[in-house]
Scaffold this motif. Structure first.
Motif, PDB file in Angstrom:
ATOM      1  N   PHE A 112      -2.998 -22.006   6.376  1.00  0.00           N
ATOM      2  CA  PHE A 112      -3.706 -23.185   6.884  1.00  0.00           C
ATOM      3  C   PHE A 112      -3.621 -24.357   5.907  1.00  0.00           C
ATOM      4  O   PHE A 112      -3.609 -25.516   6.326  1.00  0.00           O
ATOM      5  CB  PHE A 112      -5.165 -22.829   7.190  1.00  0.00           C
ATOM      6  N   ILE A 129      -0.288 -26.045   6.609  1.00  0.00           N
ATOM      7  CA  ILE A 129      -0.356 -26.779   7.881  1.00  0.00           C
ATOM      8  C   ILE A 129      -1.093 -28.102   7.693  1.00  0.00           C
ATOM      9  O   ILE A 129      -0.626 -29.164   8.119  1.00  0.00           O
ATOM     10  CB  ILE A 129      -1.050 -25.924   8.959  1.00  0.00           C
ATOM     11  N   CYS A 180       2.780 -15.594  22.176  1.00  0.00           N
ATOM     12  CA  CYS A 180       3.047 -16.458  21.026  1.00  0.00           C
ATOM     13  C   CYS A 180       4.518 -16.860  20.970  1.00  0.00           C
ATOM     14  O   CYS A 180       4.839 -17.968  20.528  1.00  0.00           O
ATOM     15  CB  CYS A 180       2.632 -15.757  19.736  1.00  0.00           C
ATOM     16  N   TYR A 240      -0.743 -25.343  23.159  1.00  0.00           N
ATOM     17  CA  TYR A 240      -2.021 -25.667  22.518  1.00  0.00           C
ATOM     18  C   TYR A 240      -3.020 -24.555  22.780  1.00  0.00           C
ATOM     19  O   TYR A 240      -3.627 -24.013  21.847  1.00  0.00           O
ATOM     20  CB  TYR A 240      -2.577 -27.002  23.042  1.00  0.00           C
ATOM     21  N   GLY A 299      -1.425 -21.110  21.709  1.00  0.00           N
ATOM     22  CA  GLY A 299      -1.209 -21.080  20.274  1.00  0.00           C
ATOM     23  C   GLY A 299      -2.500 -21.115  19.480  1.00  0.00           C
ATOM     24  O   GLY A 299      -2.753 -20.246  18.648  1.00  0.00           O
ATOM     25  N   VAL A 300      -3.336 -22.127  19.742  1.00  0.00           N
ATOM     26  CA  VAL A 300      -4.583 -22.254  18.987  1.00  0.00           C
ATOM     27  C   VAL A 300      -5.485 -21.064  19.268  1.00  0.00           C
ATOM     28  O   VAL A 300      -6.093 -20.491  18.352  1.00  0.00           O
ATOM     29  CB  VAL A 300      -5.297 -23.581  19.316  1.00  0.00           C
ATOM     30  N   THR A 322      -4.242 -18.120  16.465  1.00  0.00           N
ATOM     31  CA  THR A 322      -5.340 -18.078  15.504  1.00  0.00           C
ATOM     32  C   THR A 322      -5.992 -16.705  15.482  1.00  0.00           C
ATOM     33  O   THR A 322      -6.278 -16.147  14.414  1.00  0.00           O
ATOM     34  CB  THR A 322      -6.389 -19.159  15.829  1.00  0.00           C
ATOM     35  N   HIS A 380       3.603 -17.038  13.419  1.00  0.00           N
ATOM     36  CA  HIS A 380       2.366 -17.556  14.018  1.00  0.00           C
ATOM     37  C   HIS A 380       1.915 -18.845  13.333  1.00  0.00           C
ATOM     38  O   HIS A 380       1.373 -19.744  13.978  1.00  0.00           O
ATOM     39  CB  HIS A 380       1.260 -16.505  13.950  1.00  0.00           C
ATOM     40  N   LEU A 406       1.168 -22.857  15.014  1.00  0.00           N
ATOM     41  CA  LEU A 406       0.020 -23.738  14.780  1.00  0.00           C
ATOM     42  C   LEU A 406       0.457 -25.047  14.137  1.00  0.00           C
ATOM     43  O   LEU A 406      -0.089 -26.105  14.453  1.00  0.00           O
ATOM     44  CB  LEU A 406      -1.005 -23.023  13.889  1.00  0.00           C
ATOM     45  N   PHE A 448      -0.436 -28.555  15.888  1.00  0.00           N
ATOM     46  CA  PHE A 448      -1.276 -29.529  15.190  1.00  0.00           C
ATOM     47  C   PHE A 448      -0.494 -30.746  14.730  1.00  0.00           C
ATOM     48  O   PHE A 448      -1.067 -31.839  14.590  1.00  0.00           O
ATOM     49  CB  PHE A 448      -1.997 -28.863  14.016  1.00  0.00           C
ATOM     50  N   THR A 503     -11.281 -23.826  22.724  1.00  0.00           N
ATOM     51  CA  THR A 503     -10.392 -24.711  21.967  1.00  0.00           C
ATOM     52  C   THR A 503     -10.389 -26.132  22.530  1.00  0.00           C
ATOM     53  O   THR A 503      -9.986 -27.068  21.832  1.00  0.00           O
ATOM     54  CB  THR A 503      -8.946 -24.171  21.950  1.00  0.00           C
TER      55      THR A 503
END
Length: 234
Positions: free
Chosen positions: A20, A23, A77, A102, A105-106, A110, A134, A138, A142, A221
Motif C-alpha cells: 500500500f 501504491i 482478480c 474498481y 479489485g477494491v 483488498t 493483486h 489496486l 487507484f 467501496t
C-alpha cells in the motif's frame, strides 16, 4: 527453508505496508508530474497488468509445474487486471472497464491481500506473485481514480451487480468442465486459509453466503463517493 504463511504475522503485515505504501507513493507523485510523464506511467502500469496476467499461467504451469487446472486466468482478480489494463492503455476509455475492476479489485483484491489463499510465506514464488498481482490491480484502479480522475457512479452499480451475477454461470460451467481442483471465483469450494468464508456453510451452499457478502463489500467501496456527493449537495 520456507516458513508457512501466517495470517497477519510479521511478514504479512510488512508486505501489506510495502504494497500500500508503493501504491500511495506512485499515485501521489504522479499527480505532480507533467501530463506526458503521466501518460508514460499510465502505459507502464497497463502493460505490466496485461503482461503479468498473460505470462503468469505459463510460469506456473510450465516452469513451476503447478496443475494447469487451477492456474488459468479465470479468477475475478484476473478479470480485473485485464480490464483495468485495457482501460489504461485505451485512448477512448470505457467507463465500465474502470468500474468493474474498481468494485472487483477494491473489494476482491483488498480482501485477497488481507486474507491470502496461501500456505507458504516469502521467498516462495507464489507469495511474490500473489502480492504483486493483486497489488498492481489496486495500483491500476487507484491510479485511474486519483490521477486520471475517474470515479464510479451509483447508476452503474446495478449493471456491475448484474454482470457479476450473470458471469457466475459460465465460470461455474468452466469449473465443472475443467474438473480437478478448479475452483474459480470459489464457486466449487470455500477458499483455503482464514477468511470470512470460514463462517459460511459447507460447499456447495457456501455460495449462498459468499455471493451476497461480495455484493455488500462492493457497495461498501462505493460509500465514500455516496457520502461525498451528499456533502457537496449540503
Amino acid at each position: 527453508m520456507i516458513e508457512p504463511f501466517i495470517l497477519f504475522g510479521e511478514q504479512h503485515i510488512e508486505t501489506l505496508a510495502y504494497t500500500f505504501g508503493i501504491i500511495i507513493l506512485i499515485c501521489l507523485i504522479s499527480n505532480f508530474i507533467s501530463t506526458s510523464l503521466q501518460n508514460i506511467v499510465t502505459k507502464i502500469i497497463g502493460i505490466s497488468l496485461l503482461g503479468f496476467e498473460i505470462i503468469r499461467p505459463f510460469l506456473y504451469i510450465f516452469v513451476f509445474e503447478k496443475p494447469w487446472e487451477t492456474y488459468l486466468p479465470l479468477h475475478m482478480c484476473a478479470f480485473s487486471a485485464f480490464l483495468i489494463g485495457i482501460f489504461l492503455l485505451s485512448k477512448s476509455r470505457n467507463q465500465m472497464f474502470f468500474e468493474l475492476p474498481y468494485y472487483w479489485g477494491v473489494g476482491g483484491a483488498t480482501m485477497a491481500l488481507a486474507t491470502p489463499d496461501l500456505t507458504l510465506g516469502w521467498p516462495d514464488v507464489e507469495y511474490f506473485f500473489f502480492f504483486y498481482g493483486h497489488g498492481q490491480i489496486l495500483l491500476g484502479v487507484f491510479f485511474a481514480l486519483t490521477v486520471l480522475k475517474y470515479r464510479p457512479h451509483l447508476q452503474n452499480f446495478k449493471r456491475m451487480a448484474v454482470i457479476t451475477i450473470v458471469l457466475l454461470i459460465p465460470i461455474y460451467a468452466a469449473n465443472f468442465l475443467i474438473g480437478g481442483e478448479a475452483n474459480y471465483w470459489y464457486l466449487m469450494d470455500k477458499p483455503a486459509g482464514d477468511s470470512l468464508a470460514v463462517f459460511m456453510p459447507e460447499a456447495p451452499y457456501h455460495i449462498l453466503g459468499i455471493a451476497p457478502l461480495a455484493l455488500i463489500v462492493f457497495f461498501i467501496t462505493y460509500v465514500p463517493f455516496l457520502l461525498w456527493d451528499k456533502f457537496k449537495k449540503a
